[in-house]
Design a protein around this motif. Structure first.
Motif, short mmCIF file in Angstrom:
data_model
loop_
_atom_site.label_atom_id
_atom_site.label_comp_id
_atom_site.label_asym_id
_atom_site.label_seq_id
_atom_site.Cartn_x
_atom_site.Cartn_y
_atom_site.Cartn_z
N MET A 127 0.83 -1.19 0.00
CA MET A 127 0.00 0.00 0.00
C MET A 127 0.87 1.25 0.00
N ASP A 128 0.59 2.18 -0.91
CA ASP A 128 1.34 3.42 -1.00
C ASP A 128 0.71 4.46 -0.09
N THR A 129 1.39 4.78 1.00
CA THR A 129 0.84 5.73 1.97
C THR A 129 0.61 7.09 1.33
N PHE A 130 1.51 7.49 0.43
CA PHE A 130 1.42 8.82 -0.16
C PHE A 130 0.42 8.89 -1.31
N ALA A 131 -0.31 7.80 -1.55
CA ALA A 131 -1.42 7.86 -2.49
C ALA A 131 -2.65 8.50 -1.84
N PRO A 140 -4.75 11.34 -0.65
CA PRO A 140 -4.71 12.71 -1.18
C PRO A 140 -4.07 13.76 -0.28
N PRO A 141 -4.40 13.84 1.02
CA PRO A 141 -3.74 14.87 1.84
C PRO A 141 -2.23 14.71 1.90
N LEU A 142 -1.74 13.46 1.99
CA LEU A 142 -0.30 13.23 2.03
C LEU A 142 0.34 13.51 0.67
N THR A 143 -0.40 13.23 -0.40
CA THR A 143 0.11 13.55 -1.74
C THR A 143 0.31 15.05 -1.88
N LEU A 144 -0.66 15.83 -1.43
CA LEU A 144 -0.56 17.29 -1.50
C LEU A 144 0.59 17.80 -0.62
N TYR A 171 7.98 19.16 -2.14
CA TYR A 171 8.80 19.02 -3.35
C TYR A 171 8.94 20.36 -4.07
N ASN A 172 7.83 21.05 -4.28
CA ASN A 172 7.87 22.34 -4.98
C ASN A 172 8.65 23.39 -4.19
N ALA A 173 8.50 23.37 -2.87
CA ALA A 173 9.22 24.33 -2.05
C ALA A 173 10.73 24.10 -2.12
N LEU A 174 11.14 22.83 -2.02
CA LEU A 174 12.56 22.51 -2.08
C LEU A 174 13.13 22.79 -3.45
N LEU A 175 12.37 22.49 -4.50
CA LEU A 175 12.84 22.74 -5.86
C LEU A 175 12.96 24.24 -6.12
N SER A 176 12.01 25.02 -5.63
CA SER A 176 12.06 26.47 -5.80
C SER A 176 13.26 27.06 -5.06
N LEU A 177 13.50 26.58 -3.85
CA LEU A 177 14.65 27.06 -3.08
C LEU A 177 15.96 26.69 -3.78
N SER A 178 15.99 25.49 -4.34
CA SER A 178 17.18 25.07 -5.09
C SER A 178 17.42 25.98 -6.30
N THR A 179 16.35 26.35 -6.98
CA THR A 179 16.48 27.24 -8.14
C THR A 179 17.01 28.61 -7.72
N LEU A 180 16.56 29.11 -6.58
CA LEU A 180 17.03 30.40 -6.08
C LEU A 180 18.52 30.36 -5.72
N LEU A 181 18.99 29.20 -5.29
CA LEU A 181 20.38 29.07 -4.85
C LEU A 181 21.35 28.74 -5.97
N GLU A 182 20.83 28.42 -7.16
CA GLU A 182 21.70 28.03 -8.28
C GLU A 182 22.77 29.05 -8.61
N PRO A 183 22.47 30.36 -8.62
CA PRO A 183 23.55 31.33 -8.92
C PRO A 183 24.70 31.27 -7.92
N LEU A 184 24.42 30.86 -6.69
CA LEU A 184 25.46 30.80 -5.66
C LEU A 184 26.12 29.43 -5.58
N ALA A 185 25.32 28.37 -5.68
CA ALA A 185 25.83 27.02 -5.43
C ALA A 185 25.97 26.17 -6.68
N ASP A 186 25.47 26.63 -7.82
CA ASP A 186 25.57 25.89 -9.08
C ASP A 186 24.97 24.49 -8.93
N THR A 187 25.73 23.45 -9.24
CA THR A 187 25.18 22.09 -9.21
C THR A 187 24.89 21.58 -7.80
#
Length: 246
Positions: A1-5, A7-11, A17-33
């Protein structure tokens, strides 16, 4: 059984995921890869900053437990065979002292939730039905989504990955050893907890984080590196503020 299926946990996971990805994008000019790795470290620092008040409560609870230890030992000597009465008297002692036997547990619960979220984010090939871009990110050539055990088992332990993981485990082990030496467990002079075998077991528990780190993705291991370092420094500062009774 997939716990993250569910709906509340999926959201919730998709939001993280989106928050971490956005933060990573903001840090790219400083940290690159290494932007995603830097984002994980920054999130860890933010979590630890938010937990400072709880850390203070934890230090007070440790001081309180040390202060109550003689009374607890007296209760155990007098009521050791009457487990029900011992439990009642123990709870009454904490109540009279306006203390809680569960004080200081919140940081462990919060950190478990954060590590679990990072573990999931860097493990699942898909998040909420879309491809997980975080799995393509690296730290100095070491994939953030790969654990040390997986790299060893799949033959993916190249030189960059080995060096990064070696540094991660070395830091965790060194911090664990400093913590073990600086904060020796408070145990009675007599009894089962004072036996050499039990003392060795308690000392060995400090190194469990290093063992656990080998099972989780590198991103979660980075969280562990930062949090054990923060915990050591914070605990040393708070011990000065709230010293244990002699």
């Amino acid at each position: 059984m997939d716990t993250f299926a569910f709906p509340p946990l999926t959201l919730l996971l998709d939001g993280a995921y989106n928050a971490l990805l956005s933060l990573s994008t903001l840090l790219e000019p400083l940290a690159d890869t290494a932007a995603s790795a830097m984002a994980v470290i920054l999130v860890t620092l933010l979590v630890r900053c938010a937990l400072i008040p709880v850390g203070v409560s934890q230090a007070k609870a440790e001081q309180m437990r040390a202060r109550l230890a003689p009374k607890m030992r007296d209760l155990q000597k007098r009521l050791g065979k009457d487990r029900e009465r011992l439990q009642r008297e123990t709870m009454a002692l904490y109540r009279d002292e306006q203390a809680s036997p569960l004080a200081g547990c919140l940081p462990l619960l919060v950190q478990a939730a954060v590590v679990g979220t990072l573990y999931t984010l860097f493990l699942r090939p898909q998040i909420a039905g879309h491809a997980n871009e975080l799995l393509t990110h690296e730290l100095f050539g070491a994939p953030l989504g790969t654990s040390l055990l997986h790299a060893l088992g799949s033959g993916g332990l190249d030189l960059p990955t080995g060096l990064v993981w070696g540094a991660v485990l070395l830091i965790i082990i060194v911090i664990a050893d400093i913590t073990r030496r600086a904060f020796r467990p408070q145990v009675p002079a007599e009894g089962p907890l004072a036996s050499p075998g039990m003392l060795s077991l308690m000392n060995g528990l400090h190194y469990l984080t290093a063992v656990f780190a080998t099972f989780v993705p590198l991103a979660a291991a980075l969280y562990l590196v930062v949090t054990v370092t923060w915990t050591l420094v914070q605990r040393a500062l708070l011990r000065r503020r709230y010293p244990l009774p002699v």
